[in-house]
Design a protein around this motif. Structure first.
Motif, PDB file in Angstrom:
ATOM      1  N   LEU A  13      -7.690   4.078  -3.248  1.00 28.07           N
ATOM      2  CA  LEU A  13      -7.759   3.250  -2.052  1.00 28.07           C
ATOM      3  C   LEU A  13      -7.913   1.778  -2.416  1.00 28.07           C
ATOM      4  CD1 LEU A  13     -10.149   5.367   0.220  1.00 28.07           C
ATOM      5  CD2 LEU A  13      -7.652   5.277   0.299  1.00 28.07           C
ATOM      6  N   MET A  44      -3.599   6.024   4.314  1.00 24.96           N
ATOM      7  CA  MET A  44      -4.002   6.236   2.931  1.00 24.96           C
ATOM      8  C   MET A  44      -5.363   6.927   2.851  1.00 24.96           C
ATOM      9  SD  MET A  44      -1.758   5.394   0.661  1.00 24.96           S
ATOM     10  CE  MET A  44      -2.712   5.083  -0.825  1.00 24.96           C
ATOM     11  N   TYR A  95       0.836  -1.206   0.000  1.00 27.27           N
ATOM     12  CA  TYR A  95       0.000   0.000   0.000  1.00 27.27           C
ATOM     13  C   TYR A  95       0.871   1.257   0.000  1.00 27.27           C
ATOM     14  CZ  TYR A  95      -4.918   1.325   0.718  1.00 27.27           C
ATOM     15  OH  TYR A  95      -6.214   1.766   0.549  1.00 27.27           O
ATOM     16  N   ILE A  96       1.833   1.295   0.918  1.00 32.34           N
ATOM     17  CA  ILE A  96       2.677   2.480   1.031  1.00 32.34           C
ATOM     18  C   ILE A  96       3.654   2.559  -0.147  1.00 32.34           C
ATOM     19  CG2 ILE A  96       4.337   3.694   2.495  1.00 32.34           C
ATOM     20  CD1 ILE A  96       1.464   3.625   3.538  1.00 32.34           C
ATOM     21  N   LEU A 146       1.884   4.276  -2.725  1.00 34.48           N
ATOM     22  CA  LEU A 146       1.872   5.719  -2.452  1.00 34.48           C
ATOM     23  C   LEU A 146       3.122   6.375  -3.024  1.00 34.48           C
ATOM     24  CD1 LEU A 146       0.762   8.265  -1.017  1.00 34.48           C
ATOM     25  CD2 LEU A 146       1.936   7.474   1.055  1.00 34.48           C
TER      26      LEU A 146
END
Length: 369
Positions: A280, A158, A91-92, A95
């Motif tokens: 997301l 997030m 997830y990061i 980002l």
């Protein structure tokens, strides 16, 4: 048992194959129990995953994510660390990819953005894995607990960033603006169509080849470098590693950072390759499935590649089954996936002792002759 007398292919191929076969047999019984033909369902699944070019492309697209997260689990596990945080690290890492693309897509060409996005994914994923690694190495916190917690923190972070900072001004949904084409990872079908090769319109992109390079890199790191020797020593016997002069805390930290970087590469496939915007929930459980991929692949890059293809086929073939046989809902497909994970993970040693015993007895009988 003397493991040296057991052929290598028994543990690498035979035992995983038996586990997968049993999982599919039980899955067939589940499908039969709801009044459907398991043979017909298996046919639709195989056709959906490998029967036509577009289906193969989707299978490889899903497999790309599983290769990244499977390698992430593999590297950590070789050092005796169970990284459950691949979901948050992916997830990061995404980002990091998104921020690079949003910052540079109006001014830089793809040849500049792509390597910077790779670096962004690696740095952000590694940074997210650093804190749990530091807490394990320097403060004695358990890596399983901290990495699980960091998955939830990553999700909340997030949401905050998307709602307050990164949401596109023209979007009703929680995603950033669409990147310019200079920040799109090229699809394989667009690259191959000028050569007269038709592989169908699917989301598989250049990230797949980066995943293959990562397989080679992990193999090189773990088995053919001094750092790989250190991490394998730590995973085999931490006490012996300390007596050998290895800084176990330092190894723990850099191994987890490498693991986080590998998980972060999921963002290349999802953010640059498919969605072309930051959004997301793009990780979609890939981090957790990567654990099963690594276990099924016996924590070896070749095995992880093959296991990733299998899980990619389950995802794509399962969608085909749900479409062609509406009575088999996506929930049933999830049950099939769960059974494969169960038998390849939690029950992976069900046949191990009996099969190894058979080959050891056969080897001993051959020596006596």
């Amino acid at each position: 048992m003397n493991q040296a007398k057991v052929p290598v292919w028994v543990n690498i191929a035979l035992i995983p194959l038996l586990n997968i076969t049993l999982a599919f047999v039980i899955s067939g019984l589940v499908i039969y129990a709801i009044g459907q033909n398991p043979i017909e369902a298996a046919g639709y699944m195989i056709y959906g995953a490998f029967g036509y070019s577009e289906g193969i492309g989707y299978t490889l697209y899903y497999a790309t994510n599983f290769i990244f997260t499977g390698l992430a689990v593999c590297v950590a596990f070789k050092a005796g660390l169970f990284n459950i945080g691949g979901e948050g690290q992916a997830y990061i890492g995404g980002l990091g990819v998104g921020l690079v693309c949003l910052a540079l897509d109006h001014t830089m060409p793809f040849i500049v953005i792509a390597p910077l996005a790779i670096i962004g994914a690696a740095v952000f994923g590694a940074a997210w894995a650093y804190v749990p690694a530091y807490l394990q190495a320097r403060r004695g916190s358990h890596i399983v607990i901290t990495t699980i917690m960091f998955n939830f923190i990553a999700s909340s972070l997030m949401v905050y960033l998307m709602v307050n900072w990164l949401k596109g001004t023209q979007n009703m949904s929680l995603n950033s603006r669409t990147f310019e084409h200079s920040a799109w990872m090229p699809y394989l079908h667009t690259l191959l169509s000028p050569l007269g090769i038709d592989i169908g319109d699917s989301p598989v992109n250049l990230s797949f080849f980066w995943a293959l390079l990562c397989c080679f890199g992990v193999w090189l790191l773990v088995w053919h470098t001094r750092w790989g020797y250190q991490l394998r020593t730590l995973g085999t016997n931490p006490t012996a590693a300390k007596y050998a002069g290895i800084d176990t805390a330092k190894v723990t930290i850099w191994v987890m950072m490498v693991s986080g970087a590998l998980a972060g590469f999921v963002g290349l496939n999802e953010i640059m390759g498919v969605n072309h915007s930051l959004l997301l929930n793009f990780a979609a459980g890939y981090g957790f499935t990567g654990i099963a991929v690594a276990l099924m692949g016996r924590n070896h890059p070749i095995g992880i590649f093959l296991a990733a293809i299998l899980f990619g086929a389950l995802y794509q073939g399962g969608a085909e089954v749900s479409f062609d046989m509406p009575q088999i809902t996506p929930d049933i497909v999830v049950v099939v996936q769960g059974l494969v994970i169960l038998f390849s993970g939690a029950l992976e040693h069900m046949f191990k002792d009996r099969i190894e015993g058979f080959f050891i007895r056969r080897a001993a009988a051959a020596q006596e002759k």
